[in-house]
Motif scaffolding. Structure first.
Motif, PDB file in Angstrom:
ATOM      1  N   GLU A   1       0.727  -1.073   0.028  1.00  0.00           N
ATOM      2  CA  GLU A   1       0.185   0.020  -0.038  1.00  0.00           C
ATOM      3  C   GLU A   1       0.897   1.298   0.154  1.00  0.00           C
ATOM      4  OE1 GLU A   1      -3.039   2.513   2.770  1.00  0.00           O
ATOM      5  OE2 GLU A   1      -2.604   0.445   3.408  1.00  0.00           O
ATOM      6  N   LEU A   2       0.501   2.091  -1.128  1.00  0.00           N
ATOM      7  CA  LEU A   2       1.328   3.659  -1.075  1.00  0.00           C
ATOM      8  C   LEU A   2       0.270   4.634  -0.922  1.00  0.00           C
ATOM      9  CD1 LEU A   2       3.928   3.391  -3.956  1.00  0.00           C
ATOM     10  CD2 LEU A   2       4.142   2.928  -1.687  1.00  0.00           C
ATOM     11  N   ARG A   3       0.398   5.568  -0.103  1.00  0.00           N
ATOM     12  CA  ARG A   3      -0.447   6.519  -0.053  1.00  0.00           C
ATOM     13  C   ARG A   3       0.022   7.743  -0.890  1.00  0.00           C
ATOM     14  NH1 ARG A   3       0.148   4.816   5.072  1.00  0.00           N
ATOM     15  NH2 ARG A   3       1.256   6.583   5.734  1.00  0.00           N
TER      16      ARG A   3
ATOM     17  N   VAL B   1      13.339   9.413  -2.324  1.00  0.00           N
ATOM     18  CA  VAL B   1      12.196   9.131  -2.381  1.00  0.00           C
ATOM     19  C   VAL B   1      11.698   8.811  -1.076  1.00  0.00           C
ATOM     20  CG1 VAL B   1      10.471   7.473  -3.389  1.00  0.00           C
ATOM     21  CG2 VAL B   1      12.665   7.938  -4.768  1.00  0.00           C
ATOM     22  N   PHE B   2      10.431   9.872  -0.922  1.00  0.00           N
ATOM     23  CA  PHE B   2       9.769   9.666   0.513  1.00  0.00           C
ATOM     24  C   PHE B   2       8.627   8.944   0.085  1.00  0.00           C
ATOM     25  CE2 PHE B   2      12.012  13.768   0.339  1.00  0.00           C
ATOM     26  CZ  PHE B   2      12.985  13.573   1.686  1.00  0.00           C
ATOM     27  N   VAL B   3       8.430   7.668   0.846  1.00  0.00           N
ATOM     28  CA  VAL B   3       7.364   6.842   0.545  1.00  0.00           C
ATOM     29  C   VAL B   3       6.560   6.905   1.631  1.00  0.00           C
ATOM     30  CG1 VAL B   3       6.987   4.407   0.189  1.00  0.00           C
ATOM     31  CG2 VAL B   3       9.347   5.429  -0.327  1.00  0.00           C
ATOM     32  N   LEU B   4       5.189   7.271   1.433  1.00  0.00           N
ATOM     33  CA  LEU B   4       4.262   7.356   2.253  1.00  0.00           C
ATOM     34  C   LEU B   4       3.371   6.110   2.674  1.00  0.00           C
ATOM     35  CD1 LEU B   4       4.615  10.545   0.944  1.00  0.00           C
ATOM     36  CD2 LEU B   4       2.293  10.666   1.908  1.00  0.00           C
ATOM     37  N   THR B   5       3.697   5.170   3.526  1.00  0.00           N
ATOM     38  CA  THR B   5       3.474   3.867   3.473  1.00  0.00           C
ATOM     39  C   THR B   5       3.605   3.294   4.736  1.00  0.00           C
ATOM     40  OG1 THR B   5       3.539   1.643   2.602  1.00  0.00           O
ATOM     41  CG2 THR B   5       5.649   2.994   2.896  1.00  0.00           C
ATOM     42  N   ASP B   6       2.936   2.201   5.199  1.00  0.00           N
ATOM     43  CA  ASP B   6       3.351   1.442   6.609  1.00  0.00           C
ATOM     44  C   ASP B   6       4.035   0.316   6.361  1.00  0.00           C
ATOM     45  OD1 ASP B   6       1.996   3.433   8.034  1.00  0.00           O
ATOM     46  OD2 ASP B   6      -0.172   2.588   7.583  1.00  0.00           O
ATOM     47  N   ALA B   7       4.580   0.011   5.155  1.00  0.00           N
ATOM     48  CA  ALA B   7       5.207  -1.136   5.043  1.00  0.00           C
ATOM     49  C   ALA B   7       6.397  -1.124   5.735  1.00  0.00           C
ATOM     50  CB  ALA B   7       5.418  -1.119   3.342  1.00  0.00           C
TER      51      ALA B   7
END
Length: 151
Positions: free
Chosen positions: A75-77, A109-115
């Motif tokens: 999941e990517l936000r 890269v700033f990844v908006l995720t809970d992964a």
């Protein structure tokens, strides 16, 4: 969302010189323009060709990272990007025979995720292997220093 893609297709772009520093191109009916800042004789109306190339790298990274995230069921936000190309002008101005005009490109890269971190690392690796612009830059001799950070 998966899209059916042919194995090979053409990408056509036409362009013309507006001035010695400004160009206009048309791709699929969309105008893309480049310019130079005033210190290089331009009008500074548009990004330079090199800024546009680095922007294409970010755009391609976005598309491919979202595709890869889907494959990984991750999941990517959202994604946010920063890029800095270290431009060696010696080749352009005949001062030295250099291998690549961009010996180093820094990508964050700033990844908006809970992964988990491991999944973000997998996303980074696969995206770098699949992104056509990344592949071109690497094969041209650019060292891409990547930092993918959870945000």
């Amino acid at each position: 969302m998966a899209h059916a893609m042919p194995d090979l297709f053409k990408i056509d772009v036409k362009g013309k010189s507006i001035t010695h520093a400004r160009s206009e191109m048309v791709a699929r009916g969309k105008v893309v323009a480049t310019d130079e800042p005033p210190e290089r004789g331009g009008t500074d109306l548009f990004a330079t060709p090199l800024e546009t190339m680095l922007s294409s790298f970010l755009g391609c990274t976005n598309v491919i990272a979202n595709y890869v995230a889907g494959l990984l069921k991750m999941e990517l936000r959202g994604l946010e990007f920063e890029v800095c190309g270290h431009f060696d002008t010696r080749g352009v101005f005949g001062k030295a025979d250099i291998g690549t005009p961009f010996p180093v490109i820094e990508l964050t890269v700033f990844v908006l995720t809970d992964a988990e971190d491991a999944q973000i690392e997998q996303l980074k690796t696969i995206t770098g292997e699949k992104c056509p612009v990344s592949v071109l830059l690497r094969r041209a001799g650019c060292e891409i220093k990547e930092n993918w950070v959870r945000k």
